[in-house]
Design an enzyme around this catalytic site. Structure first.
Site, short mmCIF file in Angstrom:
data_model
loop_
_atom_site.label_atom_id
_atom_site.label_comp_id
_atom_site.label_asym_id
_atom_site.label_seq_id
_atom_site.Cartn_x
_atom_site.Cartn_y
_atom_site.Cartn_z
N ASP A 11 0.86 -1.18 0.00
CA ASP A 11 0.00 0.00 0.00
C ASP A 11 0.90 1.24 0.00
OD1 ASP A 11 -2.14 1.68 0.14
OD2 ASP A 11 -2.77 1.12 2.15
N ASP A 106 -2.88 2.55 -6.09
CA ASP A 106 -1.87 2.63 -5.04
C ASP A 106 -1.75 1.40 -4.15
OD1 ASP A 106 -4.30 3.02 -3.83
OD2 ASP A 106 -3.67 4.72 -2.61
N GLU A 107 -2.41 0.30 -4.49
CA GLU A 107 -2.26 -0.89 -3.65
C GLU A 107 -2.50 -2.16 -4.46
OE1 GLU A 107 -5.20 -1.64 -0.59
OE2 GLU A 107 -6.53 -0.13 -1.46
#
EC number: 2.7.7.7
Length: 365
Positions: A11, A106-107
């Site tokens: 993350d 983003d993860e």
């Protein structure tokens, strides 16, 4: 029972805001808010850790964020830049394994049980990935390492920013027993409040309920909670997982009439959040749904299918306005509002589609 899967959840730390601070040295160390103008009805997409110290968080109205930190720097999102950085990070993941399940820009989950580097330690792989990301894109990330997705996801959030947390099979149950239930991944505000009202505060309290009790309270979701409280999650990492819809909803702090200005303001915020999540997922949507729950707990939905795919705020808000006009004013007040966009497609497939506004202009000529 010994588990053999090695799962990592990566993350990125305050992804959008960190990119803005990286690209503009004047922003480094300052409270940065990525989102709408505080003078308009925008919402916060994300913010830097400096801003979070003031209680600012994603989906908060920008005006509220400004009141909490008047000297924060507000920056409009640059989704093309965020997408480009995200692609570089994913390239790093693929050096280690093809079993990568992106959840957003983003993860992502990675299954490194068998990996391209033939590294036996999943902890070592997580360390190397974090170093690669920092060296190549100049950003920090947090990693969670465990034997399933549920635990890896929880672990990645425990030592942010720039953290690495491992949950082993030996310590998983003790860890979960002490964990507040609102920290369980997938336990949202409504479920958390229901559990709180039942006196269930920790994973141990949740584990004390049997399967029958949980299914009686939460229906199908009860079985998932039963397993999660015991650290059980058999879901595989799915590289080609297809997302079916993107939505946002909120239970109101007090009941409202459908035609109140505050109701419209809340819909503004929900549409901003849906727009943000759409872009974060790199998707376009074609079907809009408005959900309303009244004070007597009756629920209605209104849906609209569009001719073309959309992902812009103005298009989403315009569609919701059309749906709202089809809701009968019945004298009952509203306690919950939700906006969902479905019938999704990849942005690459629909990039040349015109917007809803352009379409409306074309049929009026």
């Amino acid at each position: 029972m010994k588990h053999y899967r090695k799962i990592i959840h990566i993350d990125m730390d305050a992804f959008y805001a960190s990119i803005e601070q990286r690209d503009n040295k004047k922003l480094k160390g300052r409270p940065v808010i990525v989102g709408g103008n505080p003078q308009s009805r925008g919402v916060v997409a994300t913010c830097s850790y400096e801003a979070r110290k003031f209680g600012i968080h994603s989906a908060m109205p920008s005006a509220v964020a400004y009141n909490r930190c008047p000297y924060a720097v507000f920056v409009r999102p640059r989704f093309d830049v965020y997408k480009s950085v995200s692609e570089k990070i994913r390239d790093i993941f693929y050096r280690y394994t093809d079993l990568v399940e992106p959840l957003s820009l983003d993860e992502a989950y990675l299954d490194v049980t068998k990996n391209k580097k033939n590294i036996d330690s999943s902890i070592e792989i997580a360390k190397q990935i974090k170093k690669d990301i920092f060296r190549e894109v100049g950003l920090t990330s947090s990693a969670g390492v465990s034997y399933n997705k549920f635990l890896a996801k929880i672990a990645s959030d425990l030592r942010k920013p720039n953290g690495l947390t491992v949950i082993t099979e030996e310590n998983a149950q003790d860890f979960l027993d002490k964990l507040p239930v609102n920290k369980f991944f997938g336990v949202g505000k409504v479920t958390s409040n229901t559990l709180k009202n039942l006196g269930i505060k920790t994973g141990y309290d949740l584990r004390c309920l049997n399967l029958f009790e949980l299914e009686n309270i939460f229906k199908k979701r009860g079985y998932e909670l039963y397993k999660f409280a015991r650290g059980i999650d058999d879901r595989p990492v799915e590289p080609n997982r297809v997302r079916k819809s993107v939505g946002a909803e909120t239970t109101l702090s007090h009941n409202l009439d459908i035609d109140e200005e505050e109701t419209r303001n809340i819909l503004d915020e929900l549409c901003e959040e849906v727009c943000h999540r759409l872009k974060n997922s790199e998707k376009f949507g074609k079907t809009l749904t408005l959900k309303i729950k009244y004070e007597d707990f009756t629920k209605i939905t209104r849906s609209l299918s569009l001719e073309h795919y959309i992902d812009e705020y103005n298009d989403i808000r315009s569609g919701v306005d059309n749906l709202l006009r089809n809701v009968e004013v019945n004298g009952k007040q509203i306690r919950l509002l939700g906006v969902t966009i479905s019938n999704l497609s990849d942005k690459k497939e629909t990039y040349k589609d015109i917007t809803l506004f352009e379409y409306m202009d074309s049929i009026q000529m």
